[in-house]
Design a protein around this motif. Structure first.
Motif, PDB file in Angstrom:
ATOM      1  N   ALA A 521       0.838  -1.198   0.000  1.00 26.91           N
ATOM      2  CA  ALA A 521       0.000   0.000   0.000  1.00 26.91           C
ATOM      3  C   ALA A 521       0.874   1.249   0.000  1.00 26.91           C
ATOM      4  O   ALA A 521       0.582   2.230  -0.689  1.00 26.91           O
ATOM      5  N   ALA A 522       1.952   1.193   0.774  1.00 27.60           N
ATOM      6  CA  ALA A 522       2.843   2.348   0.852  1.00 27.60           C
ATOM      7  C   ALA A 522       3.477   2.642  -0.504  1.00 27.60           C
ATOM      8  O   ALA A 522       3.575   3.793  -0.919  1.00 27.60           O
ATOM      9  N   ARG A 523       3.873   1.598  -1.183  1.00 27.26           N
ATOM     10  CA  ARG A 523       4.625   1.796  -2.423  1.00 27.26           C
ATOM     11  C   ARG A 523       3.708   2.075  -3.616  1.00 27.26           C
ATOM     12  O   ARG A 523       4.023   2.888  -4.456  1.00 27.26           O
ATOM     13  N   LEU A 524       2.597   1.343  -3.695  1.00 24.57           N
ATOM     14  CA  LEU A 524       1.780   1.433  -4.909  1.00 24.57           C
ATOM     15  C   LEU A 524       0.545   2.320  -4.737  1.00 24.57           C
ATOM     16  O   LEU A 524      -0.173   2.572  -5.706  1.00 24.57           O
ATOM     17  N   GLY A 525       0.274   2.708  -3.500  1.00 28.72           N
ATOM     18  CA  GLY A 525      -0.883   3.571  -3.281  1.00 28.72           C
ATOM     19  C   GLY A 525      -2.219   2.862  -3.377  1.00 28.72           C
ATOM     20  O   GLY A 525      -3.256   3.507  -3.485  1.00 28.72           O
ATOM     21  N   VAL A 526      -2.212   1.544  -3.341  1.00 29.22           N
ATOM     22  CA  VAL A 526      -3.500   0.830  -3.334  1.00 29.22           C
ATOM     23  C   VAL A 526      -3.961   0.705  -1.883  1.00 29.22           C
ATOM     24  O   VAL A 526      -3.163   0.802  -0.948  1.00 29.22           O
ATOM     25  N   ALA A 527      -5.265   0.494  -1.700  1.00 27.37           N
ATOM     26  CA  ALA A 527      -5.785   0.375  -0.339  1.00 27.37           C
ATOM     27  C   ALA A 527      -5.321  -0.948   0.269  1.00 27.37           C
ATOM     28  O   ALA A 527      -5.201  -1.957  -0.444  1.00 27.37           O
ATOM     29  N   ILE A 528      -5.086  -0.944   1.577  1.00 26.28           N
ATOM     30  CA  ILE A 528      -4.622  -2.157   2.249  1.00 26.28           C
ATOM     31  C   ILE A 528      -5.604  -3.312   2.034  1.00 26.28           C
ATOM     32  O   ILE A 528      -5.203  -4.452   1.826  1.00 26.28           O
ATOM     33  N   GLU A 529      -6.911  -2.986   2.013  1.00 26.06           N
ATOM     34  CA  GLU A 529      -7.915  -4.038   1.808  1.00 26.06           C
ATOM     35  C   GLU A 529      -7.777  -4.686   0.441  1.00 26.06           C
ATOM     36  O   GLU A 529      -8.290  -5.782   0.221  1.00 26.06           O
ATOM     37  N   ASN A 530      -7.138  -4.010  -0.492  1.00 26.68           N
ATOM     38  CA  ASN A 530      -7.017  -4.565  -1.839  1.00 26.68           C
ATOM     39  C   ASN A 530      -5.724  -5.349  -2.043  1.00 26.68           C
ATOM     40  O   ASN A 530      -5.364  -5.679  -3.164  1.00 26.68           O
ATOM     41  N   VAL A 531      -5.032  -5.609  -0.931  1.00 31.12           N
ATOM     42  CA  VAL A 531      -3.809  -6.403  -1.021  1.00 31.12           C
ATOM     43  C   VAL A 531      -4.041  -7.716  -0.289  1.00 31.12           C
ATOM     44  O   VAL A 531      -4.517  -7.727   0.842  1.00 31.12           O
ATOM     45  N   ASP A 565      10.082  -2.758  -6.633  1.00 26.20           N
ATOM     46  CA  ASP A 565      10.949  -1.922  -7.480  1.00 26.20           C
ATOM     47  C   ASP A 565      10.688  -2.235  -8.952  1.00 26.20           C
ATOM     48  O   ASP A 565      10.555  -1.350  -9.792  1.00 26.20           O
ATOM     49  N   LYS A 566      10.630  -3.541  -9.238  1.00 25.52           N
ATOM     50  CA  LYS A 566      10.426  -3.948 -10.633  1.00 25.52           C
ATOM     51  C   LYS A 566       9.051  -3.524 -11.130  1.00 25.52           C
ATOM     52  O   LYS A 566       8.879  -3.116 -12.275  1.00 25.52           O
ATOM     53  N   ILE A 567       8.045  -3.663 -10.258  1.00 22.03           N
ATOM     54  CA  ILE A 567       6.684  -3.261 -10.637  1.00 22.03           C
ATOM     55  C   ILE A 567       6.647  -1.763 -10.947  1.00 22.03           C
ATOM     56  O   ILE A 567       6.103  -1.327 -11.958  1.00 22.03           O
ATOM     57  N   GLU A 568       7.266  -0.990 -10.048  1.00 22.98           N
ATOM     58  CA  GLU A 568       7.261   0.472 -10.248  1.00 22.98           C
ATOM     59  C   GLU A 568       7.950   0.835 -11.549  1.00 22.98           C
ATOM     60  O   GLU A 568       7.483   1.701 -12.305  1.00 22.98           O
ATOM     61  N   GLU A 569       9.062   0.175 -11.802  1.00 22.53           N
ATOM     62  CA  GLU A 569       9.820   0.499 -13.005  1.00 22.53           C
ATOM     63  C   GLU A 569       8.988   0.215 -14.261  1.00 22.53           C
ATOM     64  O   GLU A 569       8.931   1.027 -15.183  1.00 22.53           O
ATOM     65  N   LYS A 570       8.332  -0.932 -14.236  1.00 22.99           N
ATOM     66  CA  LYS A 570       7.538  -1.281 -15.416  1.00 22.99           C
ATOM     67  C   LYS A 570       6.314  -0.367 -15.540  1.00 22.99           C
ATOM     68  O   LYS A 570       5.961   0.075 -16.636  1.00 22.99           O
ATOM     69  N   ALA A 571       5.710  -0.055 -14.394  1.00 19.01           N
ATOM     70  CA  ALA A 571       4.533   0.832 -14.416  1.00 19.01           C
ATOM     71  C   ALA A 571       4.908   2.181 -15.004  1.00 19.01           C
ATOM     72  O   ALA A 571       4.137   2.789 -15.758  1.00 19.01           O
ATOM     73  N   LYS A 572       6.107   2.636 -14.658  1.00 19.40           N
ATOM     74  CA  LYS A 572       6.554   3.933 -15.195  1.00 19.40           C
ATOM     75  C   LYS A 572       6.685   3.873 -16.714  1.00 19.40           C
ATOM     76  O   LYS A 572       6.343   4.823 -17.419  1.00 19.40           O
ATOM     77  N   LYS A 573       7.190   2.754 -17.214  1.00 16.89           N
ATOM     78  CA  LYS A 573       7.350   2.620 -18.669  1.00 16.89           C
ATOM     79  C   LYS A 573       5.986   2.631 -19.357  1.00 16.89           C
ATOM     80  O   LYS A 573       5.813   3.257 -20.407  1.00 16.89           O
ATOM     81  N   ILE A 574       5.049   1.930 -18.740  1.00 13.91           N
ATOM     82  CA  ILE A 574       3.704   1.886 -19.339  1.00 13.91           C
ATOM     83  C   ILE A 574       3.092   3.287 -19.299  1.00 13.91           C
ATOM     84  O   ILE A 574       2.526   3.769 -20.283  1.00 13.91           O
ATOM     85  N   ALA A 575       3.250   3.952 -18.160  1.00  8.93           N
ATOM     86  CA  ALA A 575       2.693   5.303 -18.013  1.00  8.93           C
ATOM     87  C   ALA A 575       3.329   6.256 -19.026  1.00  8.93           C
ATOM     88  O   ALA A 575       2.651   7.090 -19.627  1.00  8.93           O
ATOM     89  N   ALA A 576       4.649   6.121 -19.197  1.00  8.45           N
ATOM     90  CA  ALA A 576       5.351   7.002 -20.133  1.00  8.45           C
ATOM     91  C   ALA A 576       4.749   6.857 -21.532  1.00  8.45           C
ATOM     92  O   ALA A 576       4.512   7.840 -22.231  1.00  8.45           O
ATOM     93  N   HIS A 577       4.455   5.611 -21.881  1.00  3.10           N
ATOM     94  CA  HIS A 577       3.855   5.380 -23.194  1.00  3.10           C
ATOM     95  C   HIS A 577       2.464   6.032 -23.281  1.00  3.10           C
ATOM     96  O   HIS A 577       2.156   6.743 -24.231  1.00  3.10           O
ATOM     97  N   LEU A 578       1.650   5.807 -22.248  1.00  2.00           N
ATOM     98  CA  LEU A 578       0.277   6.306 -22.278  1.00  2.00           C
ATOM     99  C   LEU A 578       0.231   7.831 -22.222  1.00  2.00           C
ATOM    100  O   LEU A 578      -0.663   8.457 -22.781  1.00  2.00           O
ATOM    101  N   LEU A 579       1.214   8.432 -21.507  1.00  2.00           N
ATOM    102  CA  LEU A 579       1.222   9.889 -21.350  1.00  2.00           C
ATOM    103  C   LEU A 579       2.128  10.558 -22.379  1.00  2.00           C
ATOM    104  O   LEU A 579       2.339  11.774 -22.334  1.00  2.00           O
ATOM    105  N   GLU A 580       2.686   9.750 -23.239  1.00  2.00           N
ATOM    106  CA  GLU A 580       3.581  10.241 -24.294  1.00  2.00           C
ATOM    107  C   GLU A 580       4.715  11.078 -23.718  1.00  2.00           C
ATOM    108  O   GLU A 580       4.944  12.220 -24.108  1.00  2.00           O
ATOM    109  N   ALA A 581       5.380  10.505 -22.750  1.00  2.00           N
ATOM    110  CA  ALA A 581       6.531  11.177 -22.134  1.00  2.00           C
ATOM    111  C   ALA A 581       7.683  10.186 -22.121  1.00  2.00           C
ATOM    112  O   ALA A 581       7.513   9.025 -22.508  1.00  2.00           O
ATOM    113  N   SER A 582       8.834  10.614 -21.647  1.00  2.00           N
ATOM    114  CA  SER A 582       9.931   9.645 -21.569  1.00  2.00           C
ATOM    115  C   SER A 582       9.918   8.985 -20.189  1.00  2.00           C
ATOM    116  O   SER A 582       9.471   9.593 -19.197  1.00  2.00           O
ATOM    117  N   ASP A 583      10.419   7.728 -20.126  1.00  2.00           N
ATOM    118  CA  ASP A 583      10.390   6.945 -18.884  1.00  2.00           C
ATOM    119  C   ASP A 583      10.953   7.746 -17.708  1.00  2.00           C
ATOM    120  O   ASP A 583      10.424   7.716 -16.601  1.00  2.00           O
TER     121      ASP A 583
END
Ligand code: FES
Ligand code: FES
Lengths: 790, 155
Positions: A521-531, A565-583
């Motif tokens: 929850a701390a790292r990904l911002g999801v609710a604790i109940e959803n983990v 760490d790996k999840i965040e890194e990949k999420a950033k790459k996906i976000a960069a693509h969707l937001l048309e920005a660089s990683d």
């Protein structure tokens, strides 16, 4: 992500109420004994009534005729068909020879070596039928003299042909010559003889095992009360049954406490798997409490002589320690490691003792195998160090505070003479805080008030350090461990943004389902109940080493952090693509991925969905999905430490010791959930108080029978023993894991016993009592007072 | 024997040997596995249920003695809509449990304790929990939970 950044994340340091409680407070837990399979059959074990005897015959014919009996297995049925129960650690002796490693079949073959050792296994339709039938199995014993006392082991009859003098190993650590030289220069030498009393762990859930077998696939499933299901699977497949791991699934569902007693592969675990495979039906066994007393691994049981050399100002020059330790009748899974590497490497304590040599003689005796019990080796070490340090102070006329302060390590990292390198700590600060919380300033007034009532009051210090977070695989491998000690974690983000965490650690009370959810929850911002945290099933979780040695958050949490760490890194790459920005321009905070310096953002949930519905997705350079596994092997152990102060009041007329207050100041590094940590401290300290004042596993020296075989004879701490707790923490983040955590599970049991006994002795000193062994029961205290008078 | 008994408000009739332990009947026949077995000497309290308004170690009686009795187990403590009993809520709120094994018995004993001693002091609560052993919590938060429920129940 490192500790410094991590501590500021939401939910970290928050006493989140436990996710797992919902099922436990409503009676919906799922413990092994709760599981009943279709066509369930039941096992019961015939156990040796002799501590030491040759088996001359096991006659099962009458029992086989009993109602409901399906089959009876004896040692003959298994001899040569499977391996013995292995020890997980090889100890090399002082002369370079390997330790003696006798075979341990899961049913006794030609000899029995402790009361309670399994001799035969009856399988029947019902539990009652199985239990009734064991009474009719006729065992012929040719009794031999038992070896109970470690001091008599060398000259007693041999338990195992491999060890004619009953010694498993003579092991040493440190610089013997350096210590001898330092002693010749000492201005003062303090000596002490100590017994670290035998403990019976007594997790409230008795051990249980239930095995099923599918003839179609050749696959077994074992539900067992284990702290480390993957280790059970590994040892059972590789060493005992010699089947591929693919053919055995081990599940440790809800487990009712372990305290080290459930890290072993036990004969009964093997027995039910063996029987279910032979009979092609599910076979279940649940221990009666009396069986737990007899056949769970016991803990501690050290006899130690220690000597401290000091200069004239009370600075430590050298410590010399010799321990005779009782291993019981066989080597348990961690049995050989506990009184060596988990013990003597901690004998430096919190002090600058430049020279140290410790030697351990480990003996086989006709008692239950001895293995880890909360703290495992480290309580034995802290008891030696903290008892002798207090005595050093008293002999030199220094207070317990002063002798410690004069010798504290104050610079980190610090390399001890016995292999450990402490990374961080602030021990003077722990001591200061403890003095404050315990109101040591006004102790003298309280002492006078007690004296006015005819009572004695005493105060006892213990400044313990331990090594947790096992462990760096390379180091433990050099020291003889036969397994690695990394941990695994998988973080699976599901398409709609809920998260499943798979951990190789196991929770049997610690609250991982909550603490690990807090990390996510701390790292990904999801609710604790959803983990959701999944543990304990070898078919679901990656290979991991389980829970012991206060390792779960430091090592298991470390693996989850790496996966995150790996999840965040990949999420950033996906976000960069969707937001048309660089990683590199993507920031991830509170569940939002934002293009740096803009208000362009996307939620983590949207990123997760895109990963699984990759319509607009950089498929040419990125795989779909958001599911990452990591293994974490820490570079070093962690070193929790702190100061405990116990204040007691003793009635000299009755010998009753009452704990007036018990103060703990611990440095656990970064704390994720303070409520869980306090709970660990309460429980650990209570077990330490139990060891110091109440508990002792006693065998009759002549007959080898366990005299403390029930809750009527073995005193468990109860609510009336509750001390007045005062708890504080100091935080120096650990440098060897991404959370900065040091582990909190065992500290209480490690730090408490010397604090209690030092307090008892402080109270009784004016009466001429200089020594007392644990447990300081009213009888022992009263006797000590009267012997001192005489 | 033909046993007629009420469990968690539901009438149950069963054909069982009269010497069946109540704990075995609850766990093995009714499959209400929240009631735990932690010992064989009536010492640990893990099997505590409420029978006819008083707490009872269900391993220390046989069903032959329980004809017509009304029993509440941990599964029957929450309200019909699943609303937690104040004692259950307090155990969660105060972290009064770790492994959860002693918990059902501990909660049932604590409910009985406050029913019969609503004004019990901390020391009395400790005394009255004498029959329940917990290896995990050191009792600190169990006692806190009972005191928390006490406040709520008397409010
Ligand atoms: S199982 Fe009933 S008191 Fe222990
Ligand atoms: S919570 Fe584990 S025994 Fe009480």
């Amino acid at each position: 992500m490192g500790a410094n950044e991590f501590v500021n994340k939401p939910h970290i340091g928050e006493s989140v109420r436990r996710v797992e409680d919902a099922r436990f407070i409503t009676g919906q837990g799922n413990y092994v004994d709760d599981i009943v399979e279709a066509g369930q059959k039941y096992a019961a074990f015939v156990r040796s009534t002799y501590p030491h005897a040759r088996l001359t015959g096991v006659d099962t014919s009458a029992a086989e005729e009993m109602p409901g009996v399906i089959r009876i297995f004896t040692g003959k049925d298994i001899a040569g068909k499977c391996g013995g129960l292995p020890a997980g650690w090889m100890i090399v002796q002082v002369d370079g020879a390997p330790m003696k490693e006798p075979q341990r079949p899961f049913l006794a073959i030609d000899k029995v070596r402790y009361v309670g050792e399994p001799v035969a296994m009856v399988v029947a339709d019902t539990k009652e039928q199985a239990q009734n039938a064991i009474e009719s199995v006729m065992v012929d014993y040719d009794p031999l003299d038992p070896v109970i006392d470690v001091h008599k082991a060398a000259n007693g009859p041999a338990l195992h042909a491999e060890a004619p003098d009953n010694r498993c190993y003579k092991w040493g650590i440190g610089d013997k010559a350096g210590v001898d030289a330092a002693f010749t220069k000492a201005a003062h030498i303090t000596k002490i003889d100590l017994i670290n009393n035998r403990m019976i762990p007594n997790a409230m859930e008795p051990r249980a095992a239930n095995a099923t077998f599918s003839r179609a696939t050749g696959e077994s499933t074992l539900y067992t009360t284990s702290q480390n299901p993957h280790l059970v699977r590994l040892l059972m497949c590789a060493n005992i049954l010699q089947i591929p791991e693919t053919k055995l699934r081990v599940v440790a569902p809800d487990v009712g406490g372990g305290f080290g007693s459930k890290i072993n592969v036990y004969p009964e675990d093997v027995g039910v798997v063996w029987a279910s495979r032979a009979l092609n039906c599910p076979v279940k066994w649940t221990a009666e409490r009396s069986e737990s007393f007899l056949s769970d691994t016991h803990g501690r049981d050290h006899h130690t002589h220690a000597e401290m050399a000091m200069d004239k100002d009370g600075h430590f020059l050298a410590l010399r320690v010799h321990s005779d330790v009782n291993l019981g009748a066989y080597l348990a899974t961690f049995g050989p490691a506990v009184p060596t590497y988990m013990y003597a490497t901690l004998l430096a304590g919190q002090y600058k003792t430049p020279q140290l040599y410790a030697e351990v003689d480990a003996w086989f005796t006709n008692t239950a195998p001895v293995d880890a019990y909360r703290g495992a080796g480290r309580p034995e070490a802290s008891y030696v160090v903290e008892r002798i340090v207090t005595r050093c102070g008293w002999e030199l006329g220094l207070s317990q505070d002063e002798i410690r302060r004069r010798n504290f390590i104050t610079e980190y990292p610090y390399q001890t003479p016995v292999a450990m390198q402490y990374d961080t700590g602030d021990w003077p600060k722990c001591l200061d805080e403890a003095n404050k919380l315990a109101e040591v300033d006004s102790f003298d007034q309280r002492r006078k008030a007690s004296e006015a009532k005819g009572l004695r009051r005493g105060i006892g210090y213990s400044s313990y350090v331990e090594a947790c977070g096992m462990g760096p695989s390379r180091i433990v491998g050099q020291l003889g461990a036969r397994a690695g000690l990394y941990e695994s974690g998988e973080v699976r983000v599901n398409p709609t943004g809920s998260v499943t965490v798979f951990t190789g650690t196991h929770s049997h009370g610690q609250g991982h389902e909550t603490a690990f959810a807090q990390l996510v929850a701390a790292r990904l911002g999801v609710a604790i109940e959803n983990v959701e945290v999944v543990h304990g099933d070898t078919n679901r979780i990656p290979f991991g080493m389980g829970t012991y040695g206060s390792r779960s958050l430091a090592v298991g949490g470390g693996a989850i952090m790496k996966a995150l760490d790996k999840i965040e890194e990949k999420a950033k790459k996906i976000a960069a693509h969707l937001l048309e920005a660089s990683d590199a321009d993507i920031e991830f905070e509170n569940g939002q991925l934002t293009v740096k310096g803009t208000d362009k953002k996307i939620s983590f949930g949207e990123v997760a969905l895109a990963a699984y519905v990759p319509h607009n997705y950089p498929l040419e350079k990125l795989e779909p999905g958001l599911d990452e596994t990591a293994f974490f092997d820490p570079p070093n152990f962690t070193f929790p430490g702190g100061t405990y102060i116990c204040e007691v009041e003793i009635d000299p007329a009755t010998g009753v010791v009452t704990i007036d207050r018990f103060t703990c100041v611990d440095d656990f590094g970064v704390i994720v959930n303070p409520m869980l940590v306090d709970g660990q401290v309460h429980g650990g300290v209570m077990q330490g108080i139990g060891q110091a004042l109440l508990e002792e596993g006693v065998y009759d020296q002549e007959t080898g029978q366990l005299l403390t075989g029930s809750f009527m004879d073995y005193t468990m701490p109860r609510a009336i023993n509750l001390p007045n707790f005062r708890i504080g923490t100091v935080c120096t983040p650990c440098t060897s894991n991404p959370i900065g955590s040091k582990g909190a599970g065992e500290a209480g049991a490690i730090g408490a016993p010397p604090a209690v006994i030092n307090a008892v002795l402080d109270a009784l000193k004016p009466l001429g009592v200089n020594d007392i062994d644990m447990p300081a029961t009213p009888f022992h205290v009263w006797t000590a007072i009267h012997n001192a008078k005489a | 024997m033909k046993l007629e008994i009420t469990v968690n408000g539901r009438a149950v009739s069963a054909d069982v040997p009269p010497n069946t332990l109540l704990s075995a009947f609850i766990r093995d026949h009714l499959r209400l596995t929240g009631t735990h077995r932690g010992c064989d000497t009536s010492q640990c309290g893990a099997c505590t249920v409420i029978a006819n308004g008083r707490s009872m170690k269900s391993c220390s009686v046989v069903v032959g003695q329980m004809q017509g009795a009304a029993i509440t187990t941990i599964e029957g403590l929450a309200g019909k809509d699943g609303e937690l009993h104040p004692m259950q809520a307090a155990f969660k709120e105060c972290h009064g449990l770790q492994c959860g094994f002693c918990t059902p018995g501990m909660i049932m004993s604590s409910v009985d304790l406050l029913t019969h001693h609503p004004h019990a002091t901390k020391a009395e609560i400790c005394e009255l929990l004498e029959g329940n052993i917990c290896r995990c919590t050191g009792y600190e938060n169990i006692v806190k939970a009972v005191q928390t429920a006490q406040k709520k129940m008397s409010a």
